[in-house]
Design an enzyme around this catalytic site. Structure first.
Site: not given
Ligand code: SAH
Length: 267
Positions: A41, A63, A178
């Site tokens: 990742d 991503k 996030m």
């Protein structure tokens, strides 16, 4: 732990740790070094990819964000299954822990559904790594009995966001992954749900790396302080009395320049 069978291959879902490459587990590193294929990742440190053996295949599956369209995820799933079926040792390397906001569960489910042997190798999740690196004791006996790890990916005003603000406001510490984009409304929601505006809070970006940035501030001023400092993702938000211990612990912590060099951490 499933045995490796060259007829059917294996996938290891490995946690890379929170940022600094030397925070992977010993087992994770050993698997990485003998992998035939590594699927990794965006947040995985290049110093870890450099640990693979010559000739190993590198597949970038980067991503940013937890819930971006499914097409890429389907491609990743297919790569894992097809490479394993060629009889290869596949390492699926994910930042932090593979199963904490990392879709490791979904990938494991897919592998199980396709009869591919797999194992899950844990990693230090960002909440734990970032708090350690920022001198915040994630729990402290004098600061409560619970921690919540939550995703702040969804807009707090959208129906996709299912966070129970009242329940969160009763936790001793909250770590939001996030959540940078929605930091202001996240803080507002928690204060409206009962958290004191003075609750100690911090944003930790690039945790455990030499570029680590920590902004600490009372909760009601955290968004403004974070914007003023120009903090960018990846970052976690930590909220709770435990953050208030930071100034006491900070005095003896090494400065960022003393953190291990990122490249060549294993030499
Ligand atoms: N599986 C990972 C989380 C993946 S979700 C884990 O267990 O840690 C990606 C989010 O993790 C980012 O948006 C950010 O909130 C957090 N994150 C990952 N690496 C980080 C770092 N080095 N510093 C701060 N936050 C980080």
């Amino acid at each position: 732990m499933p045995e490796f069978d060259p007829q059917i291959g294996i996938v290891s879902l490995v946690g890379a740790g929170p940022g600094s490459p030397d925070l992977i587990t010993v087992r994770g590193l050993a698997l990485l070094r003998r992998a035939d294929v590594v699927v990794y990742d965006a947040l995985v440190h290049p110093g870890l990819i450099a640990e693979t053996r010559p000739g190993a295949e590198h597949v970038y599956a980067g991503k940013r964000g937890y819930c971006v369209g499914s097409t890429l995820q389907e491609t990743i799933n297919d790569v894992l299954v097809s490479r394993a079926r060629q009889g290869l040792r596949v390492v699926r390397l994910k930042g932090g822990d593979p199963c904490v906001f990392g879709r490791g569960g979904e990938e494991a489910e897919y592998l199980a559904g396709h009869g591919v042997p797999f194992e899950i190798v844990p990693g230090i999740t960002t909440a734990v790594g970032a708090c350690a690196a920022a001198s915040i004791p994630l729990t402290h006996r004098a600061a409560g009995q619970s921690i919540a790890l939550v995703t702040g990916h969804f807009d707090p005003d959208s129906r996709e966001c299912t966070l129970d603000w009242a329940a969160l406001a009763r936790m001793s510490s909250i770590v939001v992954y996030m959540g940078l984009r929605h930091i202001e409304r996240l803080a507002d929601r928690l204060i409206a749900a009962g958290l004191s505006p003075d609750t100690p809070a911090a944003v930790i970006a690039n945790a455990t790396l030499p570029s680590q940035v920590v902004v600490d501030s009372p909760l009601d001023r955290l968004a403004a302080a974070t914007h003023a400092a120009g903090v960018r993702a990846p970052a976690v938000i930590v909220i709770g009395e435990a953050v208030g211990y930071r100034p006491k612990l900070l005095g003896s912590a090494p400065s960022a320049s003393l953190l291990p060099e990122s490249q060549g951490a294993f030499e």
